[in-house]
Motif scaffolding. Structure first.
Motif, PDB file in Angstrom:
ATOM      1  N   CYS A  45      10.433  18.659  -6.455  1.00 26.10           N
ATOM      2  CA  CYS A  45      10.525  17.903  -5.202  1.00 26.10           C
ATOM      3  C   CYS A  45       9.177  17.282  -4.862  1.00 26.10           C
ATOM      4  O   CYS A  45       8.180  17.992  -4.739  1.00 26.10           O
ATOM      5  N   LEU A  46       9.141  15.963  -4.741  1.00 25.82           N
ATOM      6  CA  LEU A  46       7.959  15.273  -4.240  1.00 25.82           C
ATOM      7  C   LEU A  46       8.280  14.885  -2.810  1.00 25.82           C
ATOM      8  O   LEU A  46       8.775  13.787  -2.539  1.00 25.82           O
ATOM      9  N   TRP A  47       8.006  15.812  -1.916  1.00 24.76           N
ATOM     10  CA  TRP A  47       8.464  15.654  -0.525  1.00 24.76           C
ATOM     11  C   TRP A  47       7.891  14.404   0.121  1.00 24.76           C
ATOM     12  O   TRP A  47       8.585  13.733   0.880  1.00 24.76           O
ATOM     13  N   ASP A  48       6.606  14.092  -0.177  1.00 26.58           N
ATOM     14  CA  ASP A  48       5.978  12.907   0.421  1.00 26.58           C
ATOM     15  C   ASP A  48       6.745  11.639   0.077  1.00 26.58           C
ATOM     16  O   ASP A  48       6.779  10.691   0.850  1.00 26.58           O
ATOM     17  N   ARG A  49       7.320  11.646  -1.109  1.00 31.90           N
ATOM     18  CA  ARG A  49       8.061  10.464  -1.557  1.00 31.90           C
ATOM     19  C   ARG A  49       9.557  10.622  -1.335  1.00 31.90           C
ATOM     20  O   ARG A  49      10.334   9.775  -1.777  1.00 31.90           O
ATOM     21  N   ARG A  50       9.976  11.736  -0.768  1.00 29.87           N
ATOM     22  CA  ARG A  50      11.419  12.023  -0.552  1.00 29.87           C
ATOM     23  C   ARG A  50      12.150  11.938  -1.890  1.00 29.87           C
ATOM     24  O   ARG A  50      13.254  11.425  -1.984  1.00 29.87           O
ATOM     25  N   GLU A  51      11.494  12.437  -2.920  1.00 23.58           N
ATOM     26  CA  GLU A  51      11.979  12.223  -4.277  1.00 23.58           C
ATOM     27  C   GLU A  51      12.206  13.545  -5.003  1.00 23.58           C
ATOM     28  O   GLU A  51      11.438  14.484  -4.834  1.00 23.58           O
ATOM     29  N   ALA A  52      13.274  13.592  -5.806  1.00 23.27           N
ATOM     30  CA  ALA A  52      13.552  14.760  -6.645  1.00 23.27           C
ATOM     31  C   ALA A  52      13.581  14.324  -8.102  1.00 23.27           C
ATOM     32  O   ALA A  52      14.269  13.368  -8.453  1.00 23.27           O
ATOM     33  N   ARG A  53      12.800  15.034  -8.929  1.00 27.56           N
ATOM     34  CA  ARG A  53      12.744  14.706 -10.354  1.00 27.56           C
ATOM     35  C   ARG A  53      13.394  15.823 -11.156  1.00 27.56           C
ATOM     36  O   ARG A  53      12.946  16.955 -11.101  1.00 27.56           O
ATOM     37  N   PRO A  54      14.422  15.480 -11.924  1.00 27.95           N
ATOM     38  CA  PRO A  54      15.058  16.499 -12.748  1.00 27.95           C
ATOM     39  C   PRO A  54      14.391  16.609 -14.109  1.00 27.95           C
ATOM     40  O   PRO A  54      13.766  15.667 -14.581  1.00 27.95           O
ATOM     41  N   GLY A  55      14.546  17.775 -14.730  1.00 27.92           N
ATOM     42  CA  GLY A  55      14.097  17.966 -16.101  1.00 27.92           C
ATOM     43  C   GLY A  55      15.069  18.890 -16.801  1.00 27.92           C
ATOM     44  O   GLY A  55      15.776  19.659 -16.148  1.00 27.92           O
ATOM     45  N   ILE A  56      15.129  18.807 -18.119  1.00 29.73           N
ATOM     46  CA  ILE A  56      16.033  19.699 -18.848  1.00 29.73           C
ATOM     47  C   ILE A  56      15.522  19.950 -20.264  1.00 29.73           C
ATOM     48  O   ILE A  56      14.897  19.074 -20.872  1.00 29.73           O
ATOM     49  N   MET A  57      15.745  21.167 -20.750  1.00 28.41           N
ATOM     50  CA  MET A  57      15.526  21.512 -22.150  1.00 28.41           C
ATOM     51  C   MET A  57      16.790  22.239 -22.592  1.00 28.41           C
ATOM     52  O   MET A  57      17.105  23.304 -22.091  1.00 28.41           O
ATOM     53  N   LEU A  58      17.524  21.598 -23.490  1.00 29.39           N
ATOM     54  CA  LEU A  58      18.802  22.145 -23.918  1.00 29.39           C
ATOM     55  C   LEU A  58      18.695  22.514 -25.397  1.00 29.39           C
ATOM     56  O   LEU A  58      18.177  21.740 -26.202  1.00 29.39           O
ATOM     57  N   ARG A  59      19.195  23.705 -25.734  1.00 27.60           N
ATOM     58  CA  ARG A  59      19.181  24.117 -27.153  1.00 27.60           C
ATOM     59  C   ARG A  59      20.107  23.223 -27.961  1.00 27.60           C
ATOM     60  O   ARG A  59      21.160  22.808 -27.489  1.00 27.60           O
ATOM     61  N   LYS A  60      19.708  23.002 -29.186  1.00 25.92           N
ATOM     62  CA  LYS A  60      20.412  22.015 -30.000  1.00 25.92           C
ATOM     63  C   LYS A  60      21.893  22.338 -30.171  1.00 25.92           C
ATOM     64  O   LYS A  60      22.737  21.443 -30.189  1.00 25.92           O
ATOM     65  N   ARG A  61      22.213  23.619 -30.286  1.00 28.48           N
ATOM     66  CA  ARG A  61      23.627  23.937 -30.547  1.00 28.48           C
ATOM     67  C   ARG A  61      24.508  23.619 -29.344  1.00 28.48           C
ATOM     68  O   ARG A  61      25.729  23.639 -29.437  1.00 28.48           O
TER      69      ARG A  61
END
Lengths: 218, 217
Positions: free
Chosen positions: B100-116
């Motif tokens: 959460c970048l509250w100053d920018r009212r922004e939410a950034r997602p991230g993901i690491m998914l196993r190959k299988r």
């Protein structure tokens, strides 16, 4: 690391510190009602007292000393209308981990429309690439700021850079949240498109004798 | 423990269960099997700033970092589990985060998914859950997924779910992500709250739960 002054054909940029800028001449601009149309596209709060202007300079001095940003006062040179006056402020913010310099400028109203923005951009691009060895110079403006769009678009095109896109909510500071258009110029683009006869001169402070270095006599 | 409940301890979607990553929910060595020992970790992290872990201590630091982030309300990290009926149900399929970048009212997602677990649409399903969290619960304005240049899998996944909710591709930011000796260009997308409101799937099955529910399984 940053030159104390930079001279171009029509401008002299001087380090924004207490030696080179009088807080009252700064305050005259940063508190002027006519500047509201500039600040509305930035998170900047107009100064309410001259002490705000003193703090503005203090912050610039801190950033300079920490090698985070080179902030300059802009003064037209002899022959220009208003020569020697305080015409505005420009900076190159150094994001070292990104090898990126970020440009910013504001000009007092009497100095608009003279192409000073581009001249100062040329000076700070020279600083960023030729002296500081950065890879990219970026600049953003509020998506509704047509004046900046014209000025920035022009010099970014001229130097072969690109408009990256509109980044929503890219700037957020207190109540101010802004969609920004971001542009970048890479070092390669600069080298290909830099002006042939570059009238940019760095003026370094005279070396101060450094008695602390080396063993010396004790 | 913190007393704020900005981020739900558990989130359930049709096929996934997300549980906040902390020392109470995930064993360090269990996670290290994925972040360190796994034979596919190099490929899985190729386009991420995350480096494969060389020691369990790095995994421990990752979990502690997730706890700190949550405490400071900077965001949350979740372990992703396929639910019953899915192949590999109950296993950790990867991790996902919302910063959460509250100053920018922004939410950034991230993901690491196993190959299988690739190719099942899990990224899009968890993105819908995180958008619901960002917009409906946290009242943020912008959800901004991004991927490095060359990451075609993420590009396809992001284009699909961003397109579905009416968001947009913004552009590529040069030299945006410092990563050791490299600096990556970043392709950025965004979905606004208004776009989410107009285009969110009508049949979206996302439930936020507290910690106790999560500990039963």
């Amino acid at each position: 690391m940053f030159p104390a002054a930079i001279e171009t054909e029509r401008l002299r940029l001087e380090r924004l510190d207490h030696e080179h800028v009088d807080p009252f001449e700064l305050y005259a601009v940063t508190s002027a009602p006519e500047m509201a149309e500039v600040w509305r596209y930035t998170p900047f709060d107009p100064h309410e007292t001259v002490y705000d202007a003193v703090e503005y300079v203090d912050d610039a001095v801190d950033r300079w000393d920490d090698a985070e940003s080179a902030d300059y006062a802009i003064r037209p040179r002899e022959g220009e209308d208003g020569a020697g006056e305080f015409a505005g402020s420009a900076f190159l913010n150094t994001e070292w981990d990104r090898r990126t310099g970020r440009l910013g400028i504001w000009l007092a109203k009497p100095f608009w429309g003279r192409g000073y923005s581009e001249e100062r951009a040329t000076a700070l691009l020279t600083l960023a690439f030729d002296r500081l060895d950065l890879e990219v110079v970026s600049v953003t403006h509020n998506v509704e700021n047509d004046k900046s769009r014209r000025a920035v678009g022009k010099y970014v095109d001229r130097f072969g850079g690109r408009r990256e896109g509109v980044l929503r909510n890219f700037v957020g500071d207190g109540d101010y949240v802004s969609d920004e258009v971001r542009y970048t110029i890479s070092r390669e683009e600069w080298l290909e498109n830099r002006p042939g006869e570059l009238a940019v001169e760095f003026v370094d402070e005279p070396d101060t004798p450094n008695e602390d270095l080396g063993g010396g006599d004790r | 423990m913190t007393d704020h409940d900005l981020f739900p301890a558990a989130i359930e979607t049709e096929r996934l269960r997300l549980r906040q990553l902390d020392r109470g929910t995930v064993g360090t060595l269990d996670l290290y099997e994925i972040t360190g020992r796994s034979e596919t970790i190099e490929e899985e992290t190729r386009y991420l700033t995350m480096e494969p872990h060389d020691t369990p201590e790095e995994t421990r630091d990752m979990i502690a970092g997730a706890e700190d982030q949550r405490e400071n309300a900077d965001g949350a990290v979740y372990a992703v589990y396929p639910r019953e009926g899915e192949s590999g149900a109950g296993e950790i399929a990867g991790t996902t985060s919302l910063t959460c970048l509250w100053d920018r009212r922004e939410a950034r997602p991230g993901i690491m998914l196993r190959k299988r677990f690739w190719g099942r649409g899990y990224s899009g399903e968890r993105a819908m859950a995180l958008m619901k969290l960002a917009f409906d619960r946290l009242d943020l304005e912008i959800f901004s997924p991004a991927h490095f240049d060359g990451n075609e899998n993420s590009r396809r996944a992001i284009e699909k779910y961003v397109g579905r909710v009416g968001g947009q591709y913004e552009g590529v930011l040069r030299n945006w992500v410092p990563d050791g000796d490299e600096i990556h260009d970043l392709h950025r997308y965004s979905v606004s709250r208004a776009e989410w409101g107009a285009n969110r799937p009508a049949d979206l099955a996302v439930e936020f739960g507290d910690g106790e529910v999560a500990n039963d399984e």
